[in-house]
Design a protein around this motif. Structure first.
Motif, PDB file in Angstrom:
ATOM      1  N   ILE A  65     -25.283 -24.684  16.198  1.00  0.00           N
ATOM      2  CA  ILE A  65     -24.354 -25.296  15.201  1.00  0.00           C
ATOM      3  C   ILE A  65     -22.544 -24.489  15.824  1.00  0.00           C
ATOM      4  O   ILE A  65     -21.239 -25.542  15.661  1.00  0.00           O
ATOM      5  CB  ILE A  65     -24.203 -25.436  14.147  1.00  0.00           C
ATOM      6  CG1 ILE A  65     -25.517 -25.900  13.523  1.00  0.00           C
ATOM      7  CG2 ILE A  65     -23.527 -25.830  12.923  1.00  0.00           C
ATOM      8  CD1 ILE A  65     -25.975 -26.080  12.796  1.00  0.00           C
ATOM      9  N   LEU A  66     -22.330 -23.100  15.972  1.00  0.00           N
ATOM     10  CA  LEU A  66     -20.849 -22.068  16.283  1.00  0.00           C
ATOM     11  C   LEU A  66     -20.458 -23.202  17.869  1.00  0.00           C
ATOM     12  O   LEU A  66     -21.181 -23.533  18.819  1.00  0.00           O
ATOM     13  CB  LEU A  66     -21.237 -21.726  16.645  1.00  0.00           C
ATOM     14  CG  LEU A  66     -21.913 -20.098  15.233  1.00  0.00           C
ATOM     15  CD1 LEU A  66     -22.455 -19.277  15.892  1.00  0.00           C
ATOM     16  CD2 LEU A  66     -20.547 -20.517  14.329  1.00  0.00           C
ATOM     17  N   PRO A  67     -19.137 -23.646  17.310  1.00  0.00           N
ATOM     18  CA  PRO A  67     -18.258 -23.971  18.479  1.00  0.00           C
ATOM     19  C   PRO A  67     -17.940 -23.155  19.414  1.00  0.00           C
ATOM     20  O   PRO A  67     -16.813 -23.108  19.595  1.00  0.00           O
ATOM     21  CB  PRO A  67     -17.563 -24.637  17.894  1.00  0.00           C
ATOM     22  CG  PRO A  67     -16.858 -24.308  16.725  1.00  0.00           C
ATOM     23  CD  PRO A  67     -18.435 -23.547  16.041  1.00  0.00           C
ATOM     24  N   LEU A  68     -19.372 -22.937  20.163  1.00  0.00           N
ATOM     25  CA  LEU A  68     -18.075 -21.588  21.016  1.00  0.00           C
ATOM     26  C   LEU A  68     -18.924 -21.959  21.912  1.00  0.00           C
ATOM     27  O   LEU A  68     -20.331 -22.652  22.448  1.00  0.00           O
ATOM     28  CB  LEU A  68     -18.743 -20.429  20.385  1.00  0.00           C
ATOM     29  CG  LEU A  68     -18.032 -19.481  19.373  1.00  0.00           C
ATOM     30  CD1 LEU A  68     -18.255 -18.362  18.624  1.00  0.00           C
ATOM     31  CD2 LEU A  68     -17.016 -19.806  19.385  1.00  0.00           C
ATOM     32  N   LYS A  69     -18.884 -21.368  23.453  1.00  0.00           N
ATOM     33  CA  LYS A  69     -19.640 -20.741  24.640  1.00  0.00           C
ATOM     34  C   LYS A  69     -21.068 -20.692  24.213  1.00  0.00           C
ATOM     35  O   LYS A  69     -21.177 -19.994  22.942  1.00  0.00           O
ATOM     36  CB  LYS A  69     -19.152 -20.447  25.567  1.00  0.00           C
ATOM     37  CG  LYS A  69     -18.388 -20.644  26.546  1.00  0.00           C
ATOM     38  CD  LYS A  69     -17.809 -19.573  27.627  1.00  0.00           C
ATOM     39  CE  LYS A  69     -18.081 -18.583  27.312  1.00  0.00           C
ATOM     40  NZ  LYS A  69     -17.556 -17.292  28.351  1.00  0.00           N
TER      41      LYS A  69
END
Length: 114
Positions: free
Chosen positions: A56-60
């Motif tokens: 879910i995290l919007p990171l690489k």
């Protein structure tokens, strides 16, 4: 009459001893069940939650995985403390099972397993 009162007092004594033994075993069962919920249930919830969080995290991808794994210690500690803070044992088990199932369902939908 005297023999009857002795018999009644012995019966009451046996009943009180059985009641005390039952209460001691019930308490031990409750503590063991809480430890089992905290260790096994907490681990299972934390593993599923960590996998979901890394997606879910919007990171690489690598940063999301590292951050979610770092938060694992915090999540597991909070679940462990929460298990011993709540008074109702059924509420603990229901909450752990439902939240773990919910996270696993969301994870499987996002990964396309269902």
């Amino acid at each position: 009459m005297h023999a009857q009162s002795i018999k009644n007092s012995q019966t009451l004594s046996i009943r009180s001893k059985l009641s005390q033994a039952y209460q001691a075993h019930a308490y031990r069962f409750a503590v063991i069940s809480r430890f089992f919920a905290a260790i096994v249930g907490g681990y299972t919830f934390t593993a599923v939650f960590t996998a979901l969080l890394s997606i879910i995290l919007p990171l690489k991808k690598s940063d999301a995985v590292l951050l979610s794994i770092s938060l694992t210690i915090l999540v597991y500690s909070c679940v462990f403390i929460w298990v011993f803070a709540v008074k109702s044992l059924p509420k603990i088990w229901i909450t752990i099972l439902l939240t773990t199932s919910g996270c696993a369902l969301i994870l499987s939908l996002l990964k396309g397993w269902l």
